[in-house]
Scaffold this motif. Structure first.
Motif, PDB file in Angstrom:
ATOM      1  N   SER A 118       0.827  -1.199   0.000  1.00 33.53           N
ATOM      2  CA  SER A 118       0.000   0.000   0.000  1.00 33.53           C
ATOM      3  C   SER A 118       0.867   1.256   0.000  1.00 33.53           C
ATOM      4  O   SER A 118       0.607   2.204  -0.738  1.00 33.53           O
ATOM      5  N   LEU A 119       1.920   1.268   0.848  1.00 34.48           N
ATOM      6  CA  LEU A 119       2.807   2.427   0.901  1.00 34.48           C
ATOM      7  C   LEU A 119       3.520   2.624  -0.431  1.00 34.48           C
ATOM      8  O   LEU A 119       3.689   3.762  -0.895  1.00 34.48           O
ATOM      9  N   ASP A 120       3.944   1.514  -1.051  1.00 34.66           N
ATOM     10  CA  ASP A 120       4.603   1.613  -2.348  1.00 34.66           C
ATOM     11  C   ASP A 120       3.653   2.176  -3.398  1.00 34.66           C
ATOM     12  O   ASP A 120       4.035   3.025  -4.210  1.00 34.66           O
ATOM     13  N   GLU A 121       2.404   1.721  -3.372  1.00 36.21           N
ATOM     14  CA  GLU A 121       1.418   2.228  -4.327  1.00 36.21           C
ATOM     15  C   GLU A 121       1.093   3.693  -4.065  1.00 36.21           C
ATOM     16  O   GLU A 121       0.887   4.477  -5.001  1.00 36.21           O
ATOM     17  N   VAL A 122       1.065   4.075  -2.771  1.00 36.54           N
ATOM     18  CA  VAL A 122       0.818   5.480  -2.426  1.00 36.54           C
ATOM     19  C   VAL A 122       1.916   6.367  -2.989  1.00 36.54           C
ATOM     20  O   VAL A 122       1.654   7.434  -3.557  1.00 36.54           O
ATOM     21  N   GLN A 123       3.181   5.926  -2.839  1.00 31.62           N
ATOM     22  CA  GLN A 123       4.297   6.698  -3.369  1.00 31.62           C
ATOM     23  C   GLN A 123       4.210   6.833  -4.889  1.00 31.62           C
ATOM     24  O   GLN A 123       4.447   7.911  -5.450  1.00 31.62           O
ATOM     25  N   LYS A 124       3.862   5.727  -5.553  1.00 32.92           N
ATOM     26  CA  LYS A 124       3.738   5.779  -7.014  1.00 32.92           C
ATOM     27  C   LYS A 124       2.598   6.706  -7.432  1.00 32.92           C
ATOM     28  O   LYS A 124       2.733   7.487  -8.378  1.00 32.92           O
ATOM     29  N   ASN A 125       1.464   6.615  -6.717  1.00 35.33           N
ATOM     30  CA  ASN A 125       0.324   7.473  -7.056  1.00 35.33           C
ATOM     31  C   ASN A 125       0.648   8.942  -6.824  1.00 35.33           C
ATOM     32  O   ASN A 125       0.228   9.823  -7.592  1.00 35.33           O
ATOM     33  N   ARG A 126       1.389   9.227  -5.740  1.00 38.92           N
ATOM     34  CA  ARG A 126       1.782  10.618  -5.486  1.00 38.92           C
ATOM     35  C   ARG A 126       2.694  11.140  -6.585  1.00 38.92           C
ATOM     36  O   ARG A 126       2.560  12.291  -7.019  1.00 38.92           O
ATOM     37  N   LEU A 127       3.617  10.282  -7.030  1.00 41.87           N
ATOM     38  CA  LEU A 127       4.511  10.702  -8.110  1.00 41.87           C
ATOM     39  C   LEU A 127       3.729  10.945  -9.395  1.00 41.87           C
ATOM     40  O   LEU A 127       3.963  11.942 -10.099  1.00 41.87           O
ATOM     41  N   ARG A 128       2.784  10.044  -9.694  1.00 40.82           N
ATOM     42  CA  ARG A 128       1.974  10.232 -10.899  1.00 40.82           C
ATOM     43  C   ARG A 128       1.123  11.489 -10.795  1.00 40.82           C
ATOM     44  O   ARG A 128       0.955  12.222 -11.775  1.00 40.82           O
ATOM     45  N   LEU A 129       0.569  11.738  -9.602  1.00 42.63           N
ATOM     46  CA  LEU A 129      -0.262  12.927  -9.427  1.00 42.63           C
ATOM     47  C   LEU A 129       0.567  14.195  -9.582  1.00 42.63           C
ATOM     48  O   LEU A 129       0.123  15.168 -10.205  1.00 42.63           O
ATOM     49  N   LYS A 130       1.781  14.200  -9.010  1.00 40.50           N
ATOM     50  CA  LYS A 130       2.660  15.364  -9.176  1.00 40.50           C
ATOM     51  C   LYS A 130       2.985  15.577 -10.650  1.00 40.50           C
ATOM     52  O   LYS A 130       2.993  16.720 -11.129  1.00 40.50           O
ATOM     53  N   THR A 131       3.246  14.475 -11.353  1.00 38.80           N
ATOM     54  CA  THR A 131       3.522  14.584 -12.786  1.00 38.80           C
ATOM     55  C   THR A 131       2.312  15.114 -13.538  1.00 38.80           C
ATOM     56  O   THR A 131       2.447  15.949 -14.453  1.00 38.80           O
ATOM     57  N   THR A 132       1.119  14.638 -13.156  1.00 37.36           N
ATOM     58  CA  THR A 132      -0.111  15.124 -13.787  1.00 37.36           C
ATOM     59  C   THR A 132      -0.290  16.615 -13.553  1.00 37.36           C
ATOM     60  O   THR A 132      -0.628  17.377 -14.473  1.00 37.36           O
ATOM     61  N   ILE A 133      -0.047  17.066 -12.322  1.00 35.84           N
ATOM     62  CA  ILE A 133      -0.194  18.489 -11.985  1.00 35.84           C
ATOM     63  C   ILE A 133       0.783  19.343 -12.780  1.00 35.84           C
ATOM     64  O   ILE A 133       0.413  20.375 -13.349  1.00 35.84           O
ATOM     65  N   GLU A 134       2.056  18.887 -12.831  1.00 38.90           N
ATOM     66  CA  GLU A 134       3.048  19.640 -13.594  1.00 38.90           C
ATOM     67  C   GLU A 134       2.708  19.658 -15.079  1.00 38.90           C
ATOM     68  O   GLU A 134       2.895  20.683 -15.752  1.00 38.90           O
TER      69      GLU A 134
END
Length: 374
Positions: A118-134
């Motif tokens: 779950s923590l690994d998926e959270v980190q990946k989702n946060r990275l994807r979300l940051k990329t989406t925002i940028e």
């Protein structure tokens, strides 16, 4: 020794043979055989590991089903039943012990594994979300169409149009907040224009003109509002709502800039007259950009080549738009032309490119690749 080993003050004695010989369980055996499980109610010992993990029917059920209490044989050298039960490194008992060790490892517990995943998926989702925002921020600044992440999970909601619009809304609020901080308590002017977008909705843009705390004249695009119609009262209410929502007092208005249409410039019932009733210092000025546009339109009509171009363009649009058959013919011809250009390497190909959309909301629009030809 495992935490499941009971330690009694005195274990029960058991009589063996015709002679008066008594033996009992020894607590020290737990150190030599940590897999033992002693039952105080039955005065029997079992193999805890085999009891849990032995899958096949045991050959000797003494340590799994019946229990063992022949205490005098425990110290009988190589014939010790406990040593015989242990067997070699590949015995059934050894496999069961390995299973118990794996079970006792905290890192292997299902909740820890799930939490780690779950923590690994959270980190990946946060990275994807940051990329989406940028990506959204960059595409917005460049006025480019949005593209979702190709490697994101298909059920990821942060790549959906709804979330993208929500992120854009957050950006817009932050920009408006910054502009509001720049204005402070200063006086300001408004520049307003309205037009229909491609979806045939009436949109009104609002620009604020003011002098900041450094004495520099600023013009900031502040908001765009969807209005049901372009009557003076409707526009007045929409603008007032936007200003009040951001604590901008109409009495601080010192100028209005619109086009020359009657609903905007009329001295009696136009938009400028309605604001003048609330603030007599909000003087109306015919927007210079609109005046320049009118001058350019007037000058272009005197240039024969420009006039002919737009006249023929209007005729083509009207001609194609009034007949579905002609519309289909143009679509067919354009498709053939695109195929020819792709075959001759005159046009690049990739996902989302070379798409054609003709005649949309009373406008002739040819979407080809990333360019729009009207």
């Amino acid at each position: 020794m495992g935490p499941y080993q009971p330690k009694l003050d005195e274990y029960p004695r058991t009589k063996f043979g015709s002679q008066t010989q008594y033996c009992r369980f020894q607590y020290s055996w737990f150190e030599k055989f940590p897999w033992l499980k002693y039952s105080s109610s039955k005065d029997l010992i079992f193999c805890f590991s085999c009891f849990l993990f032995q899958k096949k029917s045991p050959i000797n059920p003494s340590f799994t089903i019946d229990g063992f209490n022949n205490w005098k044989r425990v110290n009988d050298g190589v014939k010790c039943p406990l040593l015989i039960h242990v067997g070699g490194p590949t015995s059934s008992h050894s496999n069961s012990v390995k299973c118990v060790e794996d079970l006792m490892k905290v890192s292997g517990h299902i909740d820890n594994i799930l939490n780690a995943q779950s923590l690994d998926e959270v980190q990946k989702n946060r990275l994807r979300l940051k990329t989406t925002i940028e990506s959204i921020r960059w595409l917005s600044l460049q006025a480019c169409a949005f593209r979702v992440l190709e490697k994101a999970p298909r059920n990821a909601t942060y790549t959906s149009p709804t979330i993208q619009k929500e992120i854009l809304h957050i950006f817009a609020n932050k920009v408006r907040k910054k502009i509001r901080e720049e204005i402070g308590d200063a006086k300001f002017c408004i520049l307003v224009d309205e037009a229909k977008d491609i979806s045939n909705k009436e949109q009104m843009s609002i620009i604020l003109r003011f002098v900041d705390c450094l004495g520099i004249l600023r013009e900031r695009f502040f908001d765009i509002v969807n209005v049901p119609n372009t009557t003076a009262s409707t526009l007045n209410k929409s603008i007032s709502d936007v200003l009040s929502r951001h604590n901008l007092n109409v009495t601080n208005m010192r100028g209005q800039g619109y086009d020359g249409a009657s609903n905007m410039s009329s001295a009696w019932n136009g938009l400028q007259a309605l604001f003048l009733r609330e603030c007599p210092y909000a003087y109306y000025i015919h927007c210079f950009a609109h005046r320049l546009q009118l001058a350019l339109v007037g000058a272009s009509t005197k240039e024969i080549s420009v006039w002919l171009f737009f006249s023929k363009l209007s005729t083509i649009i009207n001609l194609i738009g009034c007949s579905s058959k002609w519309h289909s013919e143009l679509h067919f011809i354009q498709t053939i032309e695109i195929d020819r250009m792709i075959t001759s390497d005159e046009r690049d190909t990739s996902k989302g490119m070379n798409q054609i959309v003709l005649w949309k909301n009373d406008r002739l629009v040819l979407y080809v690749e990333k360019h729009v030809v009207v």
